[in-house]
Design a protein around this motif. Structure first.
Motif, PDB file in Angstrom:
ATOM      1  N   LYS A   5      15.845  60.666  -9.357  1.00  0.00           N
ATOM      2  CA  LYS A   5      16.143  60.520  -7.930  1.00  0.00           C
ATOM      3  C   LYS A   5      17.560  60.987  -7.608  1.00  0.00           C
ATOM      4  O   LYS A   5      18.507  60.698  -8.335  1.00  0.00           O
ATOM      5  N   ILE A   7      20.251  61.219  -4.147  1.00  0.00           N
ATOM      6  CA  ILE A   7      20.554  60.911  -2.751  1.00  0.00           C
ATOM      7  C   ILE A   7      21.484  61.991  -2.218  1.00  0.00           C
ATOM      8  O   ILE A   7      22.539  62.268  -2.798  1.00  0.00           O
ATOM      9  N   SER A   9      23.390  62.361   1.134  1.00  0.00           N
ATOM     10  CA  SER A   9      23.676  61.596   2.353  1.00  0.00           C
ATOM     11  C   SER A   9      24.226  62.482   3.466  1.00  0.00           C
ATOM     12  O   SER A   9      25.195  62.142   4.147  1.00  0.00           O
ATOM     13  N   ILE A  30      16.169  62.022  -1.657  1.00  0.00           N
ATOM     14  CA  ILE A  30      16.371  61.152  -0.502  1.00  0.00           C
ATOM     15  C   ILE A  30      17.504  61.757   0.322  1.00  0.00           C
ATOM     16  O   ILE A  30      18.647  61.826  -0.139  1.00  0.00           O
ATOM     17  N   TRP A  38      18.865  55.720   2.689  1.00  0.00           N
ATOM     18  CA  TRP A  38      19.137  55.741   1.252  1.00  0.00           C
ATOM     19  C   TRP A  38      19.675  54.437   0.650  1.00  0.00           C
ATOM     20  O   TRP A  38      19.803  54.318  -0.552  1.00  0.00           O
ATOM     21  N   HIS A  41      17.959  52.898  -2.280  1.00  0.00           N
ATOM     22  CA  HIS A  41      17.699  53.790  -3.407  1.00  0.00           C
ATOM     23  C   HIS A  41      18.912  53.948  -4.326  1.00  0.00           C
ATOM     24  O   HIS A  41      18.807  54.627  -5.351  1.00  0.00           O
ATOM     25  N   ALA A  45      19.330  55.909  -8.097  1.00  0.00           N
ATOM     26  CA  ALA A  45      19.821  57.285  -7.975  1.00  0.00           C
ATOM     27  C   ALA A  45      20.568  57.727  -9.227  1.00  0.00           C
ATOM     28  O   ALA A  45      21.434  57.020  -9.738  1.00  0.00           O
ATOM     29  N   ILE A  48      24.364  61.259  -6.660  1.00  0.00           N
ATOM     30  CA  ILE A  48      24.660  61.048  -5.244  1.00  0.00           C
ATOM     31  C   ILE A  48      25.488  62.237  -4.774  1.00  0.00           C
ATOM     32  O   ILE A  48      26.555  62.512  -5.327  1.00  0.00           O
TER      33      ILE A  48
END
Length: 321
Positions: A5, A7, A9, A30, A38, A41, A45, A48
């Protein structure tokens, strides 16, 4: 098997997002600026991309145990919980270099505004006041001191040469650089300041640069010199700067960063005639996301996926940048 995963942002356009998806088609991506997208999550993650203030507390509380790499959307990292991220061996890469063009343009916008009295004439226009305002200065053949010769400093030096300026640089290593006529180390700052008609601060905020500019430094500058700070606000002791401006120890200040942001309405900087301010926007550009994704994040992601460390703008925790 759970998908890996990431993220992101930020609100990326489809073209940039597709470039990332092509590299990690099996990952769960995400994406979005809204924390509601997010926040649940973070604990899963692995990467990031884009640090947000709302991420700090979950990381402090131990929700980032799966986190391996953070790609910031800014050049500075002082907002991150570095002690915890370092302890957890999280690699951090920054957006350093994305800002070189827009910030160097802002620097020269401020220099030209002061030297050619553009700010004064804008104020006079609003009052329908036709007056020369004793305008006579030019920046050609003047001396510019660039305090922090990184990517922004290098671009600023290159532009300065187009104006025929003498360029003095200050960097921690003291290593020479193209377009810089003379380079000094940070502990030689007091030797540099008296020579400069313009002093430009492009440094990151570290334990060594915090409060670097105060009364002694402003006293060392020419009374005709202009001071520009596009680095970080706490590099300058703001009360000392205001005092220097009040006493005309320096001619003026162009400021994009401040000790407290947003700048409080009570600050005297708002009303000072020899100050031009921008609201920490000198790095803004229409090409920001494209440069960050294509020139920094994707090359780093390719390294990461091959089992190597991201190389571009990898943070040195000891140095703080």
């Amino acid at each position: 098997m759970n998908k890996r995963k990431i993220i992101i942002s930020q609100d990326l356009n489809e073209q940039l997002l597709n470039q990332i998806k092509e590299l990690i088609p099996e990952w769960n991506i995400i994406i979005g600026r809204n924390p509601a997208i997010w926040k649940n999550h973070i604990h899963e993650a692995e990467i990031i991309a884009g640090w947000k203030a709302e991420m700090k507390q979950p990381i402090i509380q131990g929700e980032g145990k799966n986190l391996k790499w953070v790609q910031t959307w800014s050049a500075g990292v002082n907002a991150l919980p570095l002690d915890i991220l370092e302890k957890d061996h999280v690699q951090i890469t920054t957006a350093n270099g994305v800002h070189a063009y827009p910030i160097s343009e802002t620097i020269f916008g401020l220099l030209l505004a002061f030297t050619r009295k553009i700010d004064t004439y804008v104020k006079q226009q609003q009052k329908k006041n036709w007056h020369h305002a004793h305008m006579k200065q030019e920046i050609h053949n003047k001396t510019i001191g660039i305090i922090g010769v990184g990517k922004i400093g290098k671009e600023t030096a290159k532009i300065a040469k187009a104006f025929g300026m003498t360029v003095i640089g200050v960097r921690q290593s003291g290593m020479p650089e193209e377009f810089v006529d003379e380079m000094f180390k940070q502990d030689q700052l007091q030797d540099v300041l008296p020579k400069c008609d313009y002093v430009i601060v492009t440094l990151p905020l570290t334990s060594k640069t915090r409060n670097m500019f105060g009364t002694d430094e402003f006293n060392s500058m020419k009374s005709s010199a202009f001071f520009i700070n596009v680095g970080r606000g706490p590099i300058v002791i703001e009360t000392d700067l205001i005092q220097a401006l009040d006493a005309h120890q320096i001619a003026g200040a162009g400021l994009d960063v401040f000790e407290t942001e947003p700048l409080p309405e009570t600050s005297r900087l708002w009303e000072m005639d020899n100050v031009i301010m921008t609201p920490h926007t000198s790095g803004n550009t229409e090409f920001y996301d494209q440069r960050l994704i294509e020139e920094i994040f994707i090359p780093n992601l390719k390294n990461y996926l091959s089992g190597e460390s991201p190389e571009i703008n990898l943070l040195n925790y000891k140095k703080g940048y």
